[in-house]
Design a protein around this motif. Sequence first.
Motif, PDB file in Angstrom:
ATOM      1  N   PHE A  26      64.814  51.259  -8.314  1.00 44.03           N
ATOM      2  CA  PHE A  26      65.907  52.229  -8.451  1.00 44.03           C
ATOM      3  C   PHE A  26      65.467  53.611  -7.977  1.00 44.03           C
ATOM      4  O   PHE A  26      66.197  54.305  -7.274  1.00 44.03           O
ATOM      5  CB  PHE A  26      66.348  52.293  -9.905  1.00 44.03           C
ATOM      6  CG  PHE A  26      67.602  53.102 -10.128  1.00 44.03           C
ATOM      7  CD1 PHE A  26      68.837  52.587  -9.794  1.00 44.03           C
ATOM      8  CD2 PHE A  26      67.537  54.368 -10.673  1.00 44.03           C
ATOM      9  CE1 PHE A  26      69.997  53.333  -9.993  1.00 44.03           C
ATOM     10  CE2 PHE A  26      68.680  55.123 -10.875  1.00 44.03           C
ATOM     11  CZ  PHE A  26      69.915  54.596 -10.540  1.00 44.03           C
ATOM     12  N   ARG A  27      64.245  53.988  -8.323  1.00 37.99           N
ATOM     13  CA  ARG A  27      63.756  55.323  -7.960  1.00 37.99           C
ATOM     14  C   ARG A  27      63.196  55.364  -6.536  1.00 37.99           C
ATOM     15  O   ARG A  27      63.564  56.230  -5.737  1.00 37.99           O
ATOM     16  CB  ARG A  27      62.666  55.769  -8.938  1.00 37.99           C
ATOM     17  CG  ARG A  27      62.142  57.177  -8.646  1.00 37.99           C
ATOM     18  CD  ARG A  27      60.789  57.424  -9.294  1.00 37.99           C
ATOM     19  NE  ARG A  27      60.867  57.589 -10.715  1.00 37.99           N
ATOM     20  CZ  ARG A  27      60.998  58.773 -11.332  1.00 37.99           C
ATOM     21  NH1 ARG A  27      61.086  59.875 -10.627  1.00 37.99           N
ATOM     22  NH2 ARG A  27      61.045  58.835 -12.647  1.00 37.99           N
TER      23      ARG A  27
ATOM     24  N   GLU B 103      72.871  47.386  -7.424  1.00 38.13           N
ATOM     25  CA  GLU B 103      74.028  47.874  -6.680  1.00 38.13           C
ATOM     26  C   GLU B 103      75.317  47.180  -7.117  1.00 38.13           C
ATOM     27  O   GLU B 103      76.409  47.697  -6.897  1.00 38.13           O
ATOM     28  CB  GLU B 103      73.809  47.664  -5.182  1.00 38.13           C
ATOM     29  CG  GLU B 103      72.722  48.559  -4.601  1.00 38.13           C
ATOM     30  CD  GLU B 103      72.415  48.233  -3.145  1.00 38.13           C
ATOM     31  OE1 GLU B 103      72.754  47.102  -2.708  1.00 38.13           O
ATOM     32  OE2 GLU B 103      71.851  49.095  -2.457  1.00 38.13           O
TER      33      GLU B 103
ATOM     34  N   HIS C  21      66.205  55.369  -4.074  1.00 43.19           N
ATOM     35  CA  HIS C  21      66.141  56.836  -4.067  1.00 43.19           C
ATOM     36  C   HIS C  21      67.198  57.456  -4.991  1.00 43.19           C
ATOM     37  O   HIS C  21      67.887  58.399  -4.637  1.00 43.19           O
ATOM     38  CB  HIS C  21      66.281  57.363  -2.642  1.00 43.19           C
ATOM     39  CG  HIS C  21      65.234  56.826  -1.723  1.00 43.19           C
ATOM     40  ND1 HIS C  21      63.983  57.390  -1.611  1.00 43.19           N
ATOM     41  CD2 HIS C  21      65.238  55.747  -0.905  1.00 43.19           C
ATOM     42  CE1 HIS C  21      63.264  56.686  -0.754  1.00 43.19           C
ATOM     43  NE2 HIS C  21      63.999  55.695  -0.312  1.00 43.19           N
ATOM     44  N   GLN C  22      67.282  56.864  -6.184  1.00 36.20           N
ATOM     45  CA  GLN C  22      68.195  57.362  -7.199  1.00 36.20           C
ATOM     46  C   GLN C  22      67.394  58.014  -8.327  1.00 36.20           C
ATOM     47  O   GLN C  22      66.228  57.686  -8.551  1.00 36.20           O
ATOM     48  CB  GLN C  22      69.044  56.220  -7.765  1.00 36.20           C
ATOM     49  CG  GLN C  22      69.881  55.497  -6.725  1.00 36.20           C
ATOM     50  CD  GLN C  22      70.953  56.389  -6.142  1.00 36.20           C
ATOM     51  OE1 GLN C  22      71.627  57.118  -6.855  1.00 36.20           O
ATOM     52  NE2 GLN C  22      71.114  56.327  -4.826  1.00 36.20           N
ATOM     53  N   THR C  23      68.033  58.930  -9.030  1.00 33.61           N
ATOM     54  CA  THR C  23      67.388  59.592 -10.160  1.00 33.61           C
ATOM     55  C   THR C  23      67.675  58.817 -11.430  1.00 33.61           C
ATOM     56  O   THR C  23      68.832  58.514 -11.730  1.00 33.61           O
ATOM     57  CB  THR C  23      67.902  61.032 -10.305  1.00 33.61           C
ATOM     58  OG1 THR C  23      67.638  61.745  -9.093  1.00 33.61           O
ATOM     59  CG2 THR C  23      67.208  61.737 -11.457  1.00 33.61           C
TER      60      THR C  23
END
Length: 786
Positions: A66-67, A29, A71-73
């Motif tokens: 990260f995924r 982040e 909850h990021q692509t």
Amino acid sequence: MTAFPRLRSVWEPYSPSSLLDICIKYCLENQHIICYIVSENEPYTCSLRHGISLQLGICERMLHVFREDMHQTIDDTVLHLFKDPIRTRLRKVDFHDSKITDVGLEIVLRHNVVELGISNCSGLTERSLEIINNAGSSILSLCIGTSVQIFHSMLSFLDLSLTDTSEETETHTYILKTPNLRKLILRGLEVPNEYNFFSTLLKPLKMLTHLDLSSCVPVKDLSYLKKLEYLTSLVLYNVPQLEEFITTLCQLKKLRHLDISQSGEQHNLYDDPNQILRKIVDSLPELTSLDISGTNLAGTGVQERLSPDESSSGLSTVCVPLSDIPGLRKRSNNPLEFLGLFGTLHEACFRHHIPAKRISGDANEEQILTAAQVYYDRPEYLQKVLNDLFNIFRYGSCSNPRLALDVVLIAMKRYISEKSIQIAGSASLFYIVKGEEKPNFSINIKRNIVRTLLDAMCKHRSDKTMLRNSCLTLIHFTFPQDVIFEYERLVDILLYIVSQDDRDEFVQQVSIYLLNSLACQVDGDQKRLVGDRGAIQIMLQIIENRLNRVVCDEVLETAWSTMWNITDETPVNCERFLDGRGMELFLKCLQTFPLKAELLRNMMGLLGNVAEVKSLRPRLMTEEYLQVFSTLLDSKSDGIEVSYNAAGILSHIASDGVEAWNESSITILQREDVLKAMIKAIERWDLSSTRRINYRSFEPILRLLHIDHTPEAQHWAVWALANLTKVYPEKYCLLLKSEGGIELLEKLLHKPGVYLRIKELARMVIQQCRSFKESGQIEEISEEES
């Protein structure tokens, strides 16, 4: 075993996040901590800071956090962090459903990757095949899945010589240059009919132990599989015309898992099913897992019996029923670990004597949950499985709700675009969330469920069933605590629902209730956010719609309640209310529904918030409005609430002084008469009255204690404090103390011109807080008293 891939359970991370994950998330982040960032607006402009090296476990964990946690692509920008294979290390990576391109894949394959997953990565092109082949010697497991577009150029330029089966040609021809590959998953690849593509693909891959060619067509020849001497798992799901290859399959003596299931009716019928299944089972001595779902290989269900010479001892004269599936009778004493019977003809999964320890089917809960685990990568099966699971919850009870929650969440996350899966999954979630496991939900589990529902709602916002299921599930969470992490997204989708005129009224009612619950106990920033998203305008539209239809229902009342909540100490939302013709709609509602106590209470509570804003009070100082407020002083609607709010509004208006009243051109109503009526109403109220009001701060009330020119306003303020600290001391004594209210009341006692009743009420407040303090629940309160 192969048939049961290990699916990550939401129940596993039951404890708080590890320190490693917390640190990784913080660094991701705030990338400047570990990276140089040239520009935040352009990709590929960050690089690892000098002197920083990341170990293998950390690098792979970063991608996981990260995924899964953030909850990021995953895309190329993230992968750019790992461009230096000396200071970073990756070995096992799965990028399914990600946005990586050939650039990102090339970065990753600079590492000695042994496991690579790229299924459903639409950004990859034919160049990715070249990149994979350049790094192919280290790859042991490759899941291409549905990213079959990487083969397109190969298909376009495939030379007929590639179908040459001579040993000389074979040694010089390859499609995948991955000589050490153990596992290959390839799904849905359609090739030109004139080429034996799959034979060319697989011949060089002599080390394969696991092969999945689901839905690949046409598979013209399987004879090359005989050369894969280490092959133990073979998946040919939805591969057509397998009956002509049964003899070949029966020669793969090391197979432990065989999947020849089908989802389409055109390929699932065998001419002699009992004989073919018997041949498969008899020919594969190491077979422990078999899937014949969607076929007729289980036969018609007529029991077969062993003749005496076929019995285990050779001496039995009694024929004992061994299996309701004729082709499996010789496995009765050696049952399979797994047997797939989902959707088989003649309802094979309902039979009694099935020689398998675990079965996928729809006969009972165990079979359905087994099917959900096995077929998580087959949406056409999964939708039927989830429908069956919903029926278990609807018409009975689920004995394993934990596993049910896992499979539902996995299915919904994996197939977000499949509306039927989302609807079926959300229907089961409703029962799970309100069921007996709810008290055991950790924060992570709650967040997982809420985020999954929101993803589905946002993706399928036009589907009424989807929205209904999701709203009815969300209503079982605690608002706003359980959903605060997704506050903005939830506000957006709820506002969208309530703004649709053609929306199912029940869904609209539930949505506006949830929206009101969201706005009820949050701070000013979040209240402003709701207003910024257009909540005031949408609520006013709802109110106008109900007025046009002359309907006073829960939606109308909650619309006013929502505005009451989001205008609390939020001047910009109060101004939006006035700018949106809010006062006009207030008067119309008052005239149209004069006897609706809840409606009147909510409207007056909202206007109380508006009256607290000094810059907006001049817009309330009209003859018409003041006449309404004065009349409502005598209202007995909803106990004292309406009268109380009317007096509060008038107190704030009067606090601006005589000059403001005179400048407003009010001629009929005299300020003195209104204030006398207000005091008369206040003294009529019972100090022990219970309240339907919730103050987060006393600051607007405490401001009135300074209004020496209008003691009537002070009177209302101290009565309010006396009532609240008397009836709810545990909350309001503490609040008053924390905001310096005790000191202000003590000063009020010493002020000249303050009449006796105000001082009596002030002493009462101080004494009530002192009594509460003496009970040991509040810090010391000053003993000073006049």
